[in-house]
Design a protein around this motif. Sequence first.
Motif, PDB file in Angstrom:
ATOM      1  N   ASP A 122       0.681  -1.142  -0.309  1.00 48.19           N
ATOM      2  CA  ASP A 122      -0.188  -0.230  -0.539  1.00 48.19           C
ATOM      3  C   ASP A 122       1.231   1.370  -0.034  1.00 48.19           C
ATOM      4  OD1 ASP A 122      -2.781   0.761  -0.005  1.00 48.19           O
ATOM      5  OD2 ASP A 122      -2.037   1.719   1.613  1.00 48.19           O
ATOM      6  N   TYR A 123       1.716   1.488  -0.937  1.00 47.95           N
ATOM      7  CA  TYR A 123       2.733   2.210  -1.403  1.00 47.95           C
ATOM      8  C   TYR A 123       2.600   3.537  -1.336  1.00 47.95           C
ATOM      9  CZ  TYR A 123       2.343   2.532  -5.703  1.00 47.95           C
ATOM     10  OH  TYR A 123       2.101   1.863  -6.978  1.00 47.95           O
ATOM     11  N   ASP A 124       1.503   3.757  -1.696  1.00 52.99           N
ATOM     12  CA  ASP A 124       1.281   5.679  -2.100  1.00 52.99           C
ATOM     13  C   ASP A 124      -0.500   5.813  -1.831  1.00 52.99           C
ATOM     14  OD1 ASP A 124      -0.212   4.765  -4.277  1.00 52.99           O
ATOM     15  OD2 ASP A 124       0.880   6.135  -5.379  1.00 52.99           O
ATOM     16  N   SER A 125      -0.965   4.577  -1.488  1.00 57.83           N
ATOM     17  CA  SER A 125      -2.668   5.046  -0.468  1.00 57.83           C
ATOM     18  C   SER A 125      -2.654   6.553  -0.467  1.00 57.83           C
ATOM     19  CB  SER A 125      -3.419   4.475  -0.409  1.00 57.83           C
ATOM     20  OG  SER A 125      -2.681   3.804   0.983  1.00 57.83           O
ATOM     21  N   GLU A 126      -2.011   6.915   0.257  1.00 55.58           N
ATOM     22  CA  GLU A 126      -2.473   8.406   0.764  1.00 55.58           C
ATOM     23  C   GLU A 126      -2.928   9.693  -0.079  1.00 55.58           C
ATOM     24  OE1 GLU A 126       0.197   6.626   1.499  1.00 55.58           O
ATOM     25  OE2 GLU A 126      -0.608   6.221   3.362  1.00 55.58           O
ATOM     26  N   PHE A 127      -1.697   9.361  -1.336  1.00 56.15           N
ATOM     27  CA  PHE A 127      -2.413  10.486  -2.688  1.00 56.15           C
ATOM     28  C   PHE A 127      -3.256   9.681  -3.263  1.00 56.15           C
ATOM     29  CE2 PHE A 127       1.507  10.838  -0.892  1.00 56.15           C
ATOM     30  CZ  PHE A 127       1.478  12.106   0.342  1.00 56.15           C
ATOM     31  N   ARG A 128      -4.551  10.356  -2.994  1.00 52.86           N
ATOM     32  CA  ARG A 128      -5.661   9.652  -3.618  1.00 52.86           C
ATOM     33  C   ARG A 128      -6.971  10.782  -4.236  1.00 52.86           C
ATOM     34  NH1 ARG A 128      -8.716   5.295  -6.656  1.00 52.86           N
ATOM     35  NH2 ARG A 128      -7.080   4.999  -6.658  1.00 52.86           N
ATOM     36  N   LEU A 166       0.573  16.117   5.432  1.00 51.92           N
ATOM     37  CA  LEU A 166      -0.981  14.899   4.267  1.00 51.92           C
ATOM     38  C   LEU A 166      -1.645  15.551   3.131  1.00 51.92           C
ATOM     39  CD1 LEU A 166      -0.019  11.986   3.724  1.00 51.92           C
ATOM     40  CD2 LEU A 166      -1.510  11.742   5.336  1.00 51.92           C
ATOM     41  N   ARG A 167      -2.092  16.635   3.959  1.00 53.55           N
ATOM     42  CA  ARG A 167      -3.271  16.750   3.253  1.00 53.55           C
ATOM     43  C   ARG A 167      -2.906  18.071   2.722  1.00 53.55           C
ATOM     44  NH1 ARG A 167      -5.851  16.538   8.263  1.00 53.55           N
ATOM     45  NH2 ARG A 167      -5.100  19.017   9.085  1.00 53.55           N
ATOM     46  N   ARG A 168      -1.808  19.046   3.058  1.00 53.76           N
ATOM     47  CA  ARG A 168      -1.088  19.979   1.850  1.00 53.76           C
ATOM     48  C   ARG A 168      -0.540  19.556   0.897  1.00 53.76           C
ATOM     49  NH1 ARG A 168       3.076  22.115   4.972  1.00 53.76           N
ATOM     50  NH2 ARG A 168       2.101  22.098   6.635  1.00 53.76           N
ATOM     51  N   MET A 169       0.096  18.386   1.402  1.00 51.62           N
ATOM     52  CA  MET A 169       1.261  17.439   0.382  1.00 51.62           C
ATOM     53  C   MET A 169       0.190  17.087  -1.297  1.00 51.62           C
ATOM     54  SD  MET A 169       3.885  17.855   0.354  1.00 51.62           S
ATOM     55  CE  MET A 169       3.755  19.284   0.673  1.00 51.62           C
ATOM     56  N   ARG A 170      -1.430  16.544  -0.463  1.00 50.41           N
ATOM     57  CA  ARG A 170      -2.851  15.533  -1.700  1.00 50.41           C
ATOM     58  C   ARG A 170      -3.075  16.835  -2.276  1.00 50.41           C
ATOM     59  NH1 ARG A 170      -6.075  13.835   2.499  1.00 50.41           N
ATOM     60  NH2 ARG A 170      -5.045  11.889   2.597  1.00 50.41           N
ATOM     61  N   ARG A 183      -6.911   9.493 -11.040  1.00 50.56           N
ATOM     62  CA  ARG A 183      -6.145  11.006 -10.048  1.00 50.56           C
ATOM     63  C   ARG A 183      -5.436  10.273  -8.729  1.00 50.56           C
ATOM     64  NH1 ARG A 183      -7.929  15.339 -12.781  1.00 50.56           N
ATOM     65  NH2 ARG A 183      -9.141  14.647 -14.377  1.00 50.56           N
ATOM     66  N   ALA A 184      -4.162   9.799  -8.783  1.00 48.63           N
ATOM     67  CA  ALA A 184      -3.327   9.036  -7.470  1.00 48.63           C
ATOM     68  C   ALA A 184      -2.047   9.058  -7.929  1.00 48.63           C
ATOM     69  CB  ALA A 184      -4.114   7.752  -7.547  1.00 48.63           C
ATOM     70  N   GLY A 185      -1.235   9.069  -6.703  1.00 49.19           N
ATOM     71  CA  GLY A 185       0.013   8.831  -6.739  1.00 49.19           C
ATOM     72  C   GLY A 185       0.831  10.345  -6.898  1.00 49.19           C
ATOM     73  N   LEU A 186       2.421   8.793  -6.647  1.00 52.97           N
ATOM     74  CA  LEU A 186       3.359  10.549  -6.902  1.00 52.97           C
ATOM     75  C   LEU A 186       4.404  10.151  -8.922  1.00 52.97           C
ATOM     76  CD1 LEU A 186       5.517  10.336  -3.271  1.00 52.97           C
ATOM     77  CD2 LEU A 186       3.920  11.561  -4.360  1.00 52.97           C
ATOM     78  N   TYR A 187       2.815   9.519  -9.582  1.00 51.23           N
ATOM     79  CA  TYR A 187       3.479   8.948 -10.718  1.00 51.23           C
ATOM     80  C   TYR A 187       2.519   8.963 -11.320  1.00 51.23           C
ATOM     81  CZ  TYR A 187       5.502   5.761  -8.528  1.00 51.23           C
ATOM     82  OH  TYR A 187       5.955   4.189  -7.537  1.00 51.23           O
ATOM     83  N   THR A 188       2.555   9.097 -12.623  1.00 54.22           N
ATOM     84  CA  THR A 188       1.393   8.018 -13.533  1.00 54.22           C
ATOM     85  C   THR A 188       2.240   7.422 -14.711  1.00 54.22           C
ATOM     86  OG1 THR A 188      -0.663   8.587 -14.837  1.00 54.22           O
ATOM     87  CG2 THR A 188       0.577  10.505 -14.172  1.00 54.22           C
ATOM     88  N   ALA A 189       1.833   6.388 -15.091  1.00 54.59           N
ATOM     89  CA  ALA A 189       1.158   6.288 -16.982  1.00 54.59           C
ATOM     90  C   ALA A 189       1.502   7.151 -17.300  1.00 54.59           C
ATOM     91  CB  ALA A 189       1.304   4.505 -16.768  1.00 54.59           C
ATOM     92  N   GLY A 190       2.234   7.391 -18.833  1.00 56.71           N
ATOM     93  CA  GLY A 190       1.823   8.309 -19.887  1.00 56.71           C
ATOM     94  C   GLY A 190       1.710   6.324 -21.098  1.00 56.71           C
ATOM     95  N   PHE A 191       0.878   7.160 -21.979  1.00 56.95           N
ATOM     96  CA  PHE A 191       0.969   5.854 -22.871  1.00 56.95           C
ATOM     97  C   PHE A 191       1.524   6.101 -24.329  1.00 56.95           C
ATOM     98  CE2 PHE A 191      -0.968   3.834 -19.348  1.00 56.95           C
ATOM     99  CZ  PHE A 191      -0.553   2.778 -19.378  1.00 56.95           C
ATOM    100  N   LEU A 192       2.131   5.513 -25.480  1.00 53.94           N
ATOM    101  CA  LEU A 192       2.047   6.059 -26.309  1.00 53.94           C
ATOM    102  C   LEU A 192       1.850   5.765 -27.715  1.00 53.94           C
ATOM    103  CD1 LEU A 192       5.911   5.544 -25.940  1.00 53.94           C
ATOM    104  CD2 LEU A 192       5.739   7.777 -26.100  1.00 53.94           C
ATOM    105  N   GLN A 193       1.217   7.115 -27.960  1.00 57.94           N
ATOM    106  CA  GLN A 193       0.344   7.368 -28.951  1.00 57.94           C
ATOM    107  C   GLN A 193       0.438   6.760 -30.715  1.00 57.94           C
ATOM    108  OE1 GLN A 193      -2.898   6.779 -28.560  1.00 57.94           O
ATOM    109  NE2 GLN A 193      -1.934   6.317 -26.561  1.00 57.94           N
TER     110      GLN A 193
END
Length: 479
Positions: A292-298, A377-381, A409-419
């Motif tokens: 549960d490495y980053d569920s604080e950031f949802r 946490l609230r500030r970082m969210r 809409r979550a996390g510190l990073y996101t995947a982006g898919f190449l088109q």
Amino acid sequence: MTKKISALELTLNEPAPEQTLSAWLYRELSRAILDGRLPPATRLPATRDFARQYGISRGVVVNVFERLQTDGYISSEVGAGTWVNNRLPEAAPSRTKRLAAPSKVRPAPMIGLPYSGPARPFRMNEPALSHFPADAWARVAARRFRQHSTWLQMNDNGRGFQPLCVAIANYLASSRGVNCSPDQIAIVSGVQQALDLLARCFLKPGDPVWIEDPGYFGATIAFRNAGAKLVPVPVDGEGIRVSEGRRIEPRARCVYVTPNHQFPMGATMSLERRLALLHWAGETGALVIEDDYDSEFRFEGRPMLSLQGLHNGRNVVFAGTFNKILSPALRLGYVVLPPELVDPFLSLRYGTDLCSTSLDQVILCDFIEDGHFGRHLRRMRDLYAGRLAALMDATQSYLSGLLEIPNVRAGLYTAGFLQNRMSSEQAETVLAARGIETMGLHRFVLRRPDPRGLLLGFAAFDERSIRRGVAQMASALGD
Ligand SMILES: Cc1ncc(COP(=O)(O)O)c(C=O)c1O
């Protein structure tokens, strides 16, 4: 003793920058004695002659000779001079056999991070360190430094500072529906240490483990180090495909999942999949490791109830971390264990590093209890939600037809898919050449084909840098 009379013709290496003259001369002479360039019984010149010969002050030479004598390298007698001793204090062995081969289990190679130095957009593993609540942390730390009796004594039984475990149990019960007593919690240096210890305490070499594909490289490393047999199980938009796992290796001993925010693809595991996974684990006695490495950031809605909470704590280990919320350098996390795993886990942990450092734990505990943690946490969210929105917005404006970011809409990073039909590796290379730090998703696949995408960290960068970075990406990928 017979003393050879010998003129000293010793070549000395140059001192290293910032090395004092006496440290340098001591090292040069002791080395020369140990490696035989100054053999036993060699007579050394008088300190005055030595100083003149090498252009050093006599005081330095006298000091160094005295130290060499105290340490047993040389002897001197008034009137008879100074000579190298026959018996040396720590003569190095002349022959060194090669190290025996390491154990059958070879450590898994580290994943080569494609970047180093200060973070640039879009490095993926960094929170907003410039927003670290340094004043509050310093105040709490100063108070704890003064009250040193609580942390200077070694009274940690391997679980961690008891009030911190209580604070974590309360936090997890309210935020993640985790059902545990504080005695089931052990404080560790982070999820990575939890995975390493769990893999070694629960698995035998050769035991099959389901692992998400694509998945978290740190888990792969921990299981490989324990000699487990990795069974890649594909993930889709609902998380790990339990039916595929059942088909490929129904008798796996363990499964590792990131249900709240699948690493690296970003999906949240659906309730149906969660129940299917728990059913399978219940039937077979497999252990479920819930990272549960980053569920604080949802940033939208609430995180789903944890697998641990759904299953009343049976068969499930829940691992979480403070390293993403505060700083990766903090190295504090926790693991919630089923009661029967507590003792084996703690025994193994005792044999590795006894326990986590108590000062950091007491500071963190006060930091939580005084309300600073919740505020941070609230500030970082809010901050990260704004940064992710800026990334999505800029991607739509500049990268249309080149890269698409799913609406997670979550996390510190996101995947982006190449088109644009580029492979992940090609895109990562092209962007790296322009100074843009991404990680191709090919790095995280075990068996599946390349998902053709990039992992983009947004937490550490302000909105302007994010927009600028996206514009640069557009020109690099467009070319
Ligand atoms: C999915 C996942 N799990 C665990 C970790 C590591 O956590 P920790 O720093 O607490 O060891 C990371 C770090 O990036 C991660 O991405």
